[in-house]
Design a protein around this motif. Structure first.
Motif, PDB file in Angstrom:
ATOM      1  N   GLU A 111       0.849  -1.179   0.000  1.00 50.78           N
ATOM      2  CA  GLU A 111       0.000   0.000   0.000  1.00 50.78           C
ATOM      3  C   GLU A 111       0.898   1.246   0.000  1.00 50.78           C
ATOM      4  O   GLU A 111       2.055   1.195   0.421  1.00 50.78           O
ATOM      5  N   ARG A 145      -9.159  -8.330   3.954  1.00 55.47           N
ATOM      6  CA  ARG A 145      -9.085  -8.284   2.492  1.00 55.47           C
ATOM      7  C   ARG A 145     -10.325  -8.907   1.859  1.00 55.47           C
ATOM      8  O   ARG A 145     -10.866  -8.382   0.887  1.00 55.47           O
ATOM      9  N   LEU A 146     -10.755 -10.036   2.414  1.00 61.50           N
ATOM     10  CA  LEU A 146     -11.978 -10.659   1.903  1.00 61.50           C
ATOM     11  C   LEU A 146     -13.168  -9.738   2.093  1.00 61.50           C
ATOM     12  O   LEU A 146     -14.041  -9.630   1.223  1.00 61.50           O
ATOM     13  N   ARG A 157     -13.174  -6.641   1.978  1.00 60.68           N
ATOM     14  CA  ARG A 157     -13.109  -5.535   1.023  1.00 60.68           C
ATOM     15  C   ARG A 157     -13.304  -6.011  -0.415  1.00 60.68           C
ATOM     16  O   ARG A 157     -13.141  -5.233  -1.352  1.00 60.68           O
ATOM     17  N   SER A 175     -11.720  -8.825  -2.006  1.00 60.18           N
ATOM     18  CA  SER A 175     -10.677  -9.606  -2.678  1.00 60.18           C
ATOM     19  C   SER A 175     -11.133 -11.043  -2.894  1.00 60.18           C
ATOM     20  O   SER A 175     -11.885 -11.595  -2.076  1.00 60.18           O
ATOM     21  N   LYS A 176     -10.675 -11.672  -3.971  1.00 58.71           N
ATOM     22  CA  LYS A 176     -11.012 -13.062  -4.253  1.00 58.71           C
ATOM     23  C   LYS A 176     -10.162 -13.987  -3.382  1.00 58.71           C
ATOM     24  O   LYS A 176      -9.031 -13.660  -3.027  1.00 58.71           O
ATOM     25  N   ASP A 192      -6.798 -14.731  -4.736  1.00 58.62           N
ATOM     26  CA  ASP A 192      -5.806 -13.662  -4.538  1.00 58.62           C
ATOM     27  C   ASP A 192      -5.226 -13.719  -3.126  1.00 58.62           C
ATOM     28  O   ASP A 192      -4.022 -13.514  -2.929  1.00 58.62           O
ATOM     29  N   ILE A 193      -6.094 -13.993  -2.147  1.00 58.88           N
ATOM     30  CA  ILE A 193      -5.625 -14.119  -0.761  1.00 58.88           C
ATOM     31  C   ILE A 193      -4.668 -15.300  -0.648  1.00 58.88           C
ATOM     32  O   ILE A 193      -3.624 -15.213   0.015  1.00 58.88           O
ATOM     33  N   LEU A 240      -1.287 -14.232  -2.019  1.00 57.90           N
ATOM     34  CA  LEU A 240      -0.595 -13.285  -1.155  1.00 57.90           C
ATOM     35  C   LEU A 240      -0.061 -13.953   0.110  1.00 57.90           C
ATOM     36  O   LEU A 240       1.022 -13.615   0.601  1.00 57.90           O
ATOM     37  N   THR A 297      -6.721 -21.700   2.754  1.00 56.26           N
ATOM     38  CA  THR A 297      -7.209 -20.314   2.752  1.00 56.26           C
ATOM     39  C   THR A 297      -8.708 -20.239   3.022  1.00 56.26           C
ATOM     40  O   THR A 297      -9.203 -19.195   3.466  1.00 56.26           O
TER      41      THR A 297
END
Length: 290
Positions: free
Chosen positions: A185, A256-257, A259, A261-262, A265-266, A269, A278
């Protein structure tokens, strides 16, 4: 420890590149099993002679001993025994695999502990960013932990060459041996820029150490040192939760989820090899919505 156990541990280290801690856990669990089997017997354990009943008896012993093991501990020890006999069978040391009919105890999975978003903000704001090299380091460290979801070992292992400020990302090796690029960020990139320019040079003291995060002696920050830093700022922020580096990792994933995010993607990362690892974060998000 006998020859077969030693060969098995070497096999795990060679073929799966398990960490020293993981190898030590296997060694401890299998040594305890070996001690149980050897009670009252003369000489080393003859592994081909071990039966399903012998292993079932060990499970019963662990469940009903004076201080019984927790189901999670028994499940781990059973997994080690199963892995060991799978190895013995693959090496033709045993003709049969006595663990095939052995069931591991069911372990109720506890959902990981996370922080509310506002509590994360309080924690990240705890080290006042001033001219102190230590505070600059700590503010940068906490932001990197939360904004990337990296493991504590990955963070303390970061080298200067792993930082790409131009593209706002960090490079971190995965457990599979390759590297993954983790985006930063803008606020975290700005903190890193300032820490590298104004904080780290004072901590390094000309030592030549290439680790990104340093202690007050100019040496690579340790896992224990990082843990203590987080504990101190958690207390300073007035957080009642038992905050650890993994608390921030779990919070990163759930937030993140939340907000949008797929899950894939998590997974990338976090560096999870399997998406099933996950998926627990999706369960946590669903539980929060109920």
């Amino acid at each position: 420890m006998d020859e077969q156990l030693t060969a098995f541990l070497s096999y795990l280290e060679r073929e799966y590149q398990y960490s020293e801690n993981t190898i030590a856990a296997y060694r401890n669990d299998l040594s305890q099993f070996q001690e149980y089997l050897g009670q009252g017997a003369a000489g080393p354990v003859e592994w081909p002679a071990i039966s399903t009943e012998d292993i079932a008896g060990y499970l019963d012993y662990m469940k009903h001993k004076e201080q019984p093991y927790a189901s999670s501990t028994i499940a781990r020890k059973v997994a080690a025994i199963k892995s060991f006999f799978n190895y013995l069978n693959s090496q033709a040391i045993t003709a049969e695999n006595p663990t095939l009919e052995i069931d591991s105890p069911k372990v109720k999975k506890r959902l990981p502990q996370t922080l509310a978003f506002l509590d994360v903000e309080r924690l990240l704001d705890a080290p006042a960013v001033n001219d102190s090299p230590k505070n600059l380091r700590d503010a940068t460290l906490l932001n990197v932990l939360y904004e990337t979801g990296m493991r504590v070992t990955e963070v303390v292992s970061l080298q200067l060459e792993d930082v790409d400020l131009e593209h706002a990302q960090l490079s971190s090796p995965t457990r599979q041996g390759d590297a993954r690029d983790i985006p930063l960020e803008e606020e975290t990139r700005a903190l890193l820029t300032r820490y590298l320019a104004e904080g780290r040079p004072h901590l390094a003291k000309g030592s030549g150490e290439q680790a990104l995060f340093l202690n007050h002696r100019g040496e690579k920050l340790t896992r224990q040192g990082l843990w203590l830093i987080i504990k101190g700022y958690a207390r300073q922020a007035g957080l009642s939760a038992d905050v650890t580096p993994h608390t921030l990792r779990h919070s990163f994933a759930v937030h993140r989820l939340g907000r949008g995010s797929k899950l894939e993607d998590i997974q990338r990362l976090l560096g999870h090899a399997n998406i099933s690892t996950t998926q627990i974060y999706a369960q946590m998000e669903a539980a929060d919505e109920e």
